[in-house]
Design an enzyme around this catalytic site. Structure first.
Site, PDB file in Angstrom:
ATOM      1  N   LYS A   1      39.437  41.807  32.380  1.00  0.00           N
ATOM      2  CA  LYS A   1      40.086  41.173  31.234  1.00  0.00           C
ATOM      3  C   LYS A   1      39.061  40.823  30.165  1.00  0.00           C
ATOM      4  O   LYS A   1      37.971  40.345  30.467  1.00  0.00           O
ATOM      5  CB  LYS A   1      40.807  39.904  31.690  1.00  0.00           C
TER       6      LYS A   1
ATOM      7  N   ASP B   1      40.070  39.500  36.797  1.00  0.00           N
ATOM      8  CA  ASP B   1      40.981  38.821  35.866  1.00  0.00           C
ATOM      9  C   ASP B   1      40.366  37.485  35.455  1.00  0.00           C
ATOM     10  O   ASP B   1      41.072  36.555  35.071  1.00  0.00           O
ATOM     11  CB  ASP B   1      42.347  38.613  36.535  1.00  0.00           C
TER      12      ASP B   1
ATOM     13  N   TRP C   1      46.350  39.286  42.146  1.00  0.00           N
ATOM     14  CA  TRP C   1      45.815  40.648  42.102  1.00  0.00           C
ATOM     15  C   TRP C   1      45.506  41.156  43.505  1.00  0.00           C
ATOM     16  O   TRP C   1      45.732  42.330  43.807  1.00  0.00           O
ATOM     17  CB  TRP C   1      44.565  40.693  41.227  1.00  0.00           C
TER      18      TRP C   1
ATOM     19  N   GLY D   1      45.131  34.639  43.521  1.00  0.00           N
ATOM     20  CA  GLY D   1      45.321  35.678  44.512  1.00  0.00           C
ATOM     21  C   GLY D   1      46.368  36.725  44.207  1.00  0.00           C
ATOM     22  O   GLY D   1      46.602  37.613  45.023  1.00  0.00           O
TER      23      GLY D   1
ATOM     24  N   ASP E   1      35.576  34.281  45.092  1.00  0.00           N
ATOM     25  CA  ASP E   1      35.826  33.272  44.065  1.00  0.00           C
ATOM     26  C   ASP E   1      34.922  32.074  44.326  1.00  0.00           C
ATOM     27  O   ASP E   1      34.475  31.855  45.459  1.00  0.00           O
ATOM     28  CB  ASP E   1      37.290  32.840  44.078  1.00  0.00           C
TER      29      ASP E   1
ATOM     30  N   ASP F   1      29.621  33.119  44.601  1.00  0.00           N
ATOM     31  CA  ASP F   1      29.311  33.321  43.193  1.00  0.00           C
ATOM     32  C   ASP F   1      28.827  34.760  43.041  1.00  0.00           C
ATOM     33  O   ASP F   1      27.739  35.106  43.522  1.00  0.00           O
ATOM     34  CB  ASP F   1      28.227  32.338  42.749  1.00  0.00           C
TER      35      ASP F   1
END
EC number: 2.1.1.166
Length: 240
Positions: A193, A153, A87, A85, A113, A129
């Site tokens: 990322k 991320d 970000w 959490g 998530d 998902d």
């Protein structure tokens, strides 16, 4: 009491330069001891703890936003794979999701998530998902429209094989990019990322077809011995 998250001095400097040495406990692997020792001596870990962030990764998005300015007041943000959490915490502050700056537009932050998360003030969190067939449509419904920023991320579970991990995270990033194509507003931003390793070419090609600019950045908060970097794609074009 933890301090409120802030954007000043994201370098991690200014902490007392005290090194912690961890003894290897019986039954603990040497690699685990080294990881623990690195965590205890990491200035970003110390800052995250003192400033109330859920992890050192918060400083990566802070540093990226300091450079590209995509988390502006009033922006609608989707954080994919948002656990734990950090970000989301940064986004809440920067887009004014709590409406604390009354003279600025109030934004919104939506995190998704696979795992359930502890609540974050100012963010709406869902267990979802993002690769499910109707996930993009569901997110647009929850947002009440399209997003200005989609950020990720995420990293696939480590296999211990560098090239395999690289390919997995590139595939995950491509999936996140296609999701972003479906939910981003014209002119929006995608941040994700990746791990360097040679297979980024197709991802770059894909993003350049849909964004005005694509940059690859290794923020100061990324560990120097890591192959981690971030792609920041700005100026989304809804029509390729």
């Amino acid at each position: 009491m933890a301090k409120k998250p802030g954007s000043q001095n994201t370098s991690g400097r200014g902490q007392r330069d005290l090194k912690v040495k961890v003894k290897t406990a019986r039954g603990r692997k040497l690699s685990s001891t080294r990881w623990l020792q690195r965590q205890l001596n990491d200035p970003y870990v110390k800052r995250a703890r003192s400033e109330g962030y859920r992890g050192r990764a918060a400083y990566k998005i802070l540093e990226l936003d300091d450079r590209f300015r995509f988390l502006v007041p009033g922006a609608r943000v989707v954080d994919l794979g948002c656990a734990p959490g950090g970000w989301c915490q940064v986004a809440v502050k920067r887009v004014n999701a709590l409406g604390e700056r009354t003279s600025k537009a109030q934004g919104s932050v939506l995190g998704v998530d696979l795992q359930e998360m502890e609540p974050i003030a100012g963010a709406t969190l869902y267990q979802l998902d993002f690769m499910a067939d109707d996930a993009d449509e569901q997110v647009r419904v929850w947002l009440g429209g399209k997003a200005d920023v989609v950020m990720s991320d995420m990293a696939a579970s480590s296999s211990g094989h560098k090239q395999t991990d690289h390919l997995r995270i590139i595939a995950l990033c491509e999936a996140a990019a296609y999701f972003a194509f479906d939910v981003l507003e014209e002119g929006g931003t995608f941040v994700a990322k990746v791990l360097a390793g040679g297979a980024e070419g197709e991802l770059q090609k894909l993003l350049k077809q849909r964004f005005a600019k694509v940059a690859n950045i290794k923020p100061p908060a990324s560990r120097q011995d890591s192959s981690e970097k971030f792609v920041v794609a700005t100026g989304f074009r809804a029509k390729a």
